[in-house]
Design a protein around this motif. Structure first.
Motif, PDB file in Angstrom:
ATOM      1  N   LEU A 161      -5.412 -15.142 -11.840  1.00 31.41           N
ATOM      2  CA  LEU A 161      -6.733 -14.629 -11.481  1.00 31.41           C
ATOM      3  C   LEU A 161      -6.721 -13.111 -11.608  1.00 31.41           C
ATOM      4  CD1 LEU A 161      -9.577 -14.886 -10.274  1.00 31.41           C
ATOM      5  CD2 LEU A 161      -8.518 -14.841  -8.002  1.00 31.41           C
ATOM      6  N   LEU A 162      -7.450 -12.585 -12.574  1.00 28.47           N
ATOM      7  CA  LEU A 162      -7.499 -11.146 -12.798  1.00 28.47           C
ATOM      8  C   LEU A 162      -8.807 -10.573 -12.252  1.00 28.47           C
ATOM      9  CD1 LEU A 162      -6.092 -10.938 -16.443  1.00 28.47           C
ATOM     10  CD2 LEU A 162      -4.852 -10.995 -14.261  1.00 28.47           C
ATOM     11  N   ILE A 163      -8.793  -9.297 -11.949  1.00 26.05           N
ATOM     12  CA  ILE A 163      -9.975  -8.665 -11.367  1.00 26.05           C
ATOM     13  C   ILE A 163     -11.173  -8.756 -12.309  1.00 26.05           C
ATOM     14  CG2 ILE A 163      -9.439  -6.322 -12.220  1.00 26.05           C
ATOM     15  CD1 ILE A 163     -10.402  -5.326  -9.409  1.00 26.05           C
ATOM     16  N   GLU A 164     -10.906  -8.731 -13.619  1.00 25.28           N
ATOM     17  CA  GLU A 164     -12.007  -8.818 -14.580  1.00 25.28           C
ATOM     18  C   GLU A 164     -12.602 -10.218 -14.674  1.00 25.28           C
ATOM     19  OE1 GLU A 164      -8.148  -8.329 -17.116  1.00 25.28           O
ATOM     20  OE2 GLU A 164      -8.919  -7.685 -15.151  1.00 25.28           O
ATOM     21  N   HIS A 165     -11.932 -11.216 -14.090  1.00 27.00           N
ATOM     22  CA  HIS A 165     -12.464 -12.577 -14.082  1.00 27.00           C
ATOM     23  C   HIS A 165     -13.520 -12.787 -12.995  1.00 27.00           C
ATOM     24  CE1 HIS A 165      -8.377 -14.073 -15.874  1.00 27.00           C
ATOM     25  NE2 HIS A 165      -9.159 -13.539 -16.798  1.00 27.00           N
ATOM     26  N   TRP A 187      -8.946  -9.640  -1.677  1.00 21.59           N
ATOM     27  CA  TRP A 187      -8.047  -8.477  -1.718  1.00 21.59           C
ATOM     28  C   TRP A 187      -8.454  -7.552  -2.866  1.00 21.59           C
ATOM     29  CZ3 TRP A 187      -4.730  -5.790  -4.805  1.00 21.59           C
ATOM     30  CH2 TRP A 187      -3.778  -4.973  -4.196  1.00 21.59           C
ATOM     31  N   MET A 188      -8.710  -8.122  -4.033  1.00 20.80           N
ATOM     32  CA  MET A 188      -9.085  -7.296  -5.186  1.00 20.80           C
ATOM     33  C   MET A 188     -10.453  -6.639  -4.996  1.00 20.80           C
ATOM     34  SD  MET A 188      -7.689  -9.378  -8.544  1.00 20.80           S
ATOM     35  CE  MET A 188      -8.082 -11.049  -8.046  1.00 20.80           C
ATOM     36  N   LEU A 189     -11.395  -7.380  -4.420  1.00 15.42           N
ATOM     37  CA  LEU A 189     -12.728  -6.823  -4.190  1.00 15.42           C
ATOM     38  C   LEU A 189     -12.679  -5.659  -3.200  1.00 15.42           C
ATOM     39  CD1 LEU A 189     -14.767 -10.145  -3.997  1.00 15.42           C
ATOM     40  CD2 LEU A 189     -15.059  -8.348  -5.715  1.00 15.42           C
ATOM     41  N   HIS A 190     -11.776  -5.746  -2.236  1.00 12.94           N
ATOM     42  CA  HIS A 190     -11.648  -4.669  -1.251  1.00 12.94           C
ATOM     43  C   HIS A 190     -10.950  -3.444  -1.832  1.00 12.94           C
ATOM     44  CE1 HIS A 190     -11.135  -2.755   2.693  1.00 12.94           C
ATOM     45  NE2 HIS A 190      -9.891  -2.480   2.314  1.00 12.94           N
ATOM     46  N   HIS A 191      -9.840  -3.674  -2.556  1.00 17.50           N
ATOM     47  CA  HIS A 191      -9.013  -2.553  -3.020  1.00 17.50           C
ATOM     48  C   HIS A 191      -9.407  -2.055  -4.411  1.00 17.50           C
ATOM     49  CE1 HIS A 191      -6.157  -2.632   0.321  1.00 17.50           C
ATOM     50  NE2 HIS A 191      -6.161  -3.949   0.252  1.00 17.50           N
ATOM     51  N   HIS A 192     -10.201  -2.859  -5.147  1.00 16.24           N
ATOM     52  CA  HIS A 192     -10.522  -2.538  -6.542  1.00 16.24           C
ATOM     53  C   HIS A 192      -9.239  -2.296  -7.345  1.00 16.24           C
ATOM     54  CE1 HIS A 192     -15.030  -1.304  -6.047  1.00 16.24           C
ATOM     55  NE2 HIS A 192     -14.752  -2.504  -5.576  1.00 16.24           N
ATOM     56  N   LYS A 193      -8.264  -3.167  -7.098  1.00 14.85           N
ATOM     57  CA  LYS A 193      -6.998  -3.117  -7.833  1.00 14.85           C
ATOM     58  C   LYS A 193      -6.712  -4.496  -8.419  1.00 14.85           C
ATOM     59  CE  LYS A 193      -4.723   0.526  -5.133  1.00 14.85           C
ATOM     60  NZ  LYS A 193      -3.557   0.855  -4.267  1.00 14.85           N
ATOM     61  N   GLN A 194      -5.818  -4.503  -9.412  1.00 13.51           N
ATOM     62  CA  GLN A 194      -5.461  -5.752 -10.077  1.00 13.51           C
ATOM     63  C   GLN A 194      -4.676  -6.662  -9.123  1.00 13.51           C
ATOM     64  OE1 GLN A 194      -6.149  -8.226 -11.953  1.00 13.51           O
ATOM     65  NE2 GLN A 194      -6.083  -7.035 -13.885  1.00 13.51           N
ATOM     66  N   ASN A 195      -4.751  -7.950  -9.377  1.00 13.09           N
ATOM     67  CA  ASN A 195      -4.037  -8.965  -8.604  1.00 13.09           C
ATOM     68  C   ASN A 195      -2.559  -8.579  -8.478  1.00 13.09           C
ATOM     69  OD1 ASN A 195      -2.738 -11.292  -7.679  1.00 13.09           O
ATOM     70  ND2 ASN A 195      -3.827 -12.669  -9.063  1.00 13.09           N
ATOM     71  N   PRO A 196      -2.044  -8.405  -7.252  1.00 14.74           N
ATOM     72  CA  PRO A 196      -0.646  -7.997  -7.092  1.00 14.74           C
ATOM     73  C   PRO A 196       0.358  -9.051  -7.574  1.00 14.74           C
ATOM     74  CG  PRO A 196      -1.633  -8.525  -4.965  1.00 14.74           C
ATOM     75  CD  PRO A 196      -2.745  -8.508  -5.964  1.00 14.74           C
ATOM     76  N   LEU A 197      -0.031 -10.321  -7.581  1.00 17.76           N
ATOM     77  CA  LEU A 197       0.870 -11.350  -8.097  1.00 17.76           C
ATOM     78  C   LEU A 197       0.989 -11.260  -9.614  1.00 17.76           C
ATOM     79  CD1 LEU A 197      -0.118 -14.450  -5.921  1.00 17.76           C
ATOM     80  CD2 LEU A 197       1.674 -12.758  -5.519  1.00 17.76           C
ATOM     81  N   TYR A 198      -0.050 -10.729 -10.260  1.00 19.58           N
ATOM     82  CA  TYR A 198      -0.005 -10.501 -11.704  1.00 19.58           C
ATOM     83  C   TYR A 198       0.811  -9.252 -12.020  1.00 19.58           C
ATOM     84  CZ  TYR A 198      -1.594  -9.629 -16.488  1.00 19.58           C
ATOM     85  OH  TYR A 198      -1.636  -9.392 -17.846  1.00 19.58           O
ATOM     86  N   THR A 199       0.553  -8.162 -11.299  1.00 21.13           N
ATOM     87  CA  THR A 199       1.258  -6.909 -11.596  1.00 21.13           C
ATOM     88  C   THR A 199       2.734  -6.980 -11.213  1.00 21.13           C
ATOM     89  OG1 THR A 199       0.592  -5.977  -9.449  1.00 21.13           O
ATOM     90  CG2 THR A 199      -0.829  -5.513 -11.347  1.00 21.13           C
TER      91      THR A 199
END
Length: 440
Positions: A161-165, A187-199
Motif C-alpha cells: 500500500l503506497l501513499i499514491e494509492h 499513518w500515511m495520511l497523518h505524516h504525509h510520508k511513504q508506507n514505512p513497511l515499504y521503505t
C-alpha cells in the motif's frame, strides 16, 4: 528457497513430498522458482512441514484470535485444536486484545503442529496504546522481529500500500476494509510520508532471512464489496506486491501473496490470472472471495462458492470465512462451520484440477454409501461427528448402522436397494441386441 536454489533437498522437502505424494525433486524445483513455499520458522520446533503452491493440494487457513471484547488464551488454544482437528493446514493468530498478546501467541505456537501466521501491525498499534500517529518504523520492525523470534512461520506484511494509492479508493462503496491497511493508511495520511513497511522492506527481509519466516504480502486494498472488485486501487497495489515479491526472492526469502476479498463469480478467473502475471506465479492466498454481499450470517457459504472457483483456477491457499464474518468474533462452532465449508471448497478445487488421487476418497465413500456401510461413510466424511449426529437424530440404534435405508426414503423406497448384478446386465444386453425397444 536458499537450499532449493543450490539443488539441495532438505528434510522438510522430503517430508512435504511424502505428504503430497509428489517427488522431492519437484518440491525442490517449485520452491526454488518461488511457486511453492514451505513456511517453517526455525523456532517452531513442533511443526509438521507443509507446502503451499499450485503444484500441491489446495490448502485452507483458519483465522483465530482474541479481541478486547471477547476470548482469552484457553479459548484460543481450544480454537486452534479444533481447527487442526477439522483439517486446517495453517492457522493465523489475529489477536488484538483480550490478554497479553505475546502470551497468547506463544501458547498457540507451542500447541500447533501447523504453520502459524500473524499480522504484526496489530500488536504494533497496541504497543502505542492505539494512537496510530505515534508509531515509528522502529516500532513496526521490533514487533516483526519479536514475532519471528517467537516462532511465527509467516507474517502478513502490508508493504504494497503506497501513499499514491490512497486517492484511488475515492469512488469505492466500502473504502479500505483491511484492518492492517487502514492502520497504515491513517499513518500515511497523518505524516504525509511513504508506507514505512515499504521503505523498510529490506530490513524486514533481513529479519525473515534470520529466522526463515515467509512473507504473506497483505492486500491492504482488497475489495470489501462486489462493487469495488478489480478496481484501479486493488490492481495498483497488486503490481507493487509483484515488485516486492521479486525483491524478496533476490534474498531467497519465500513469498505468498494475499488476494480479495469480495469478487463476483465472473471476475474470479481474471483475478487469479492477474495475480499470477503480476507476481510471477508466487502462491496466491485469498480470503473467500465472497460472490455476493446480501447474506450476513451465511458468508461461509457466499465465500466458499468463490473459494472453490478460485482454487480451481489456481489459487494455492484459501482463507476461511465463518458465519460470523462482518458480525462478530467467531466462537468454536463458527470455526468448525467455516473450516468444513472451506475444506469442501479446497477438495472440490483439487478434483476440478484433476490432481492425481484427489477423487479417491469420494469414490471410497460412494462405495460405502452404496453398500449401506454407515460407519465407513462417517469415517470418510470431512466431519464424521456431524454426519453421525444427523443420521442418529432419527435412527440412533446400532441396528440401523447396517440397515439398507435411512430416514429419508425409509425401508421400502431406497433406490440403492435395486442391486443389478453383472450377469443380469449381460442377459439384458443380449436381449436388447436381438429385440431393440420400440420408442413410442
Amino acid at each position: 528457497m536458499h537450499y532449493a536454489r543450490q539443488g539441495l533437498i532438505t528434510e522438510e522437502m522430503q517430508y512435504v513430498a511424502k505428504r503430497e505424494n509428489l517427488s522431492p525433486e519437484l518440491i525442490r524445483d517449485e520452491v526454488a522458482r518461488g511457486r511453492m513455499i514451505i513456511p517453517a520458522n526455525i523456532n517452531h520446533t513442533n511443526l509438521e512441514p507443509m507446502a503451499i503452491g499450485i503444484a500441491s493440494k489446495c490448502k485452507v487457513n483458519a483465522n483465530i484470535g482474541a479481541s478486547p471484547n471477547s476470548s482469552n488464551i484457553d479459548e484460543e488454544v481450544a480454537k486452534l485444536n479444533l481447527a487442526v482437528k477439522y483439517g486446517a493446514d495453517t492457522v493465523m493468530d489475529l489477536s488484538t486484545g483480550g490478554g497479553n498478546l505475546d502470551e497468547i501467541r506463544t501458547a498457540i505456537i507451542n500447541a500447533s503442529p501447523v504453520p502459524i501466521g500473524t499480522v504484526p501491525v496489530y500488536q504494533a498499534l497496541e504497543s502505542v496504546h492505539g494512537t496510530i500517529e505515534n508509531l515509528t518504523p522502529d516500532d513496526f520492525l521490533q514487533i516483526i522481529e519479536k514475532h519471528a523470534q517467537q516462532g511465527v512461520d509467516y507474517q502478513t506484511i502490508h508493504a504494497g500500500l503506497l501513499i499514491e494509492h490512497l486517492p484511488l479508493v475515492r469512488n469505492r462503496l466500502t473504502g479500505i476494509v483491511s484492518r492492517g491497511g487502514g492502520i497504515l493508511a491513517k499513518w500515511m495520511l497523518h505524516h504525509h510520508k511513504q508506507n514505512p513497511l515499504y521503505t523498510h522492506f529490506d530490513d524486514i527481509i533481513e529479519i525473515f532471512k534470520k529466522y526463515d519466516v515467509s512473507f504473506s504480502l497483505g492486500d491492504s486494498l482488497r475489495p470489501g464489496c462486489t462493487h469495488d472488485a478489480s478496481d484501479e486501487a486493488q490492481l495498483a497495489e497488486l503490481k507493487t506486491l509483484g515488485q516486492l515479491t521479486r525483491r524478496a526472492w533476490e534474498h531467497d526469502v519465500q513469498v505468498m501473496v494475499e488476494g480479495p476479498g469480495h469478487v463476483p463469480m465472473d471476475q474470479i478467473e481474471f483475478n487469479v490470472k492477474k495475480q499470477m502475471e503480476e507476481c510471477s506465479e508466487a502462491p496466491f492466498y485469498v480470503l473467500g472471495p465472497l460472490v455476493t454481499d446480501i447474506a450476513p450470517g451465511y458468508d461461509h457459504i457466499t465465500s466458499a462458492i468463490g473459494a472453490a472457483m478460485a482454487g480451481w483456477y489456481g489459487t494455492a491457499m484459501l482463507c476461511y470465512v465463518t458465519p460470523k464474518e462482518h458480525l462478530g468474533l467467531p466462537d468454536a462452532e463458527d470455526v468448525r462451520n467455516g473450516l468444513i465449508a472451506y475444506k469442501i471448497a479446497a477438495h472440490a478445487a483439487d478434483i476440478g484440477r484433476q490432481r492425481p488421487g484427489a477423487r479417491d476418497r469420494d469414490d471410497e465413500l460412494s462405495r460405502a454409501r452404496y453398500n449401506f456401510d454407515w460407519n465407513r461413510q462417517f469415517e470418510l466424511s470431512l466431519d464424521p461427528d456431524r454426519a453421525k449426529e444427523y443420521h442418529d437424530e432419527t435412527l440412533p440404534a446400532d441396528i440401523y448402522k447396517t440397515a439398507e435405508f435411512c430416514s429419508m426414503c425409509g425401508p421400502k423406497f431406497c433406490p440403492m436397494q435395486t442391486k443389478v448384478d453383472a450377469d443380469a446386465l449381460t442377459e439384458l444386453e443380449k436381449f436388447l441386441a436381438k429385440e431393440p425397444v420400440k420408442q413410442s
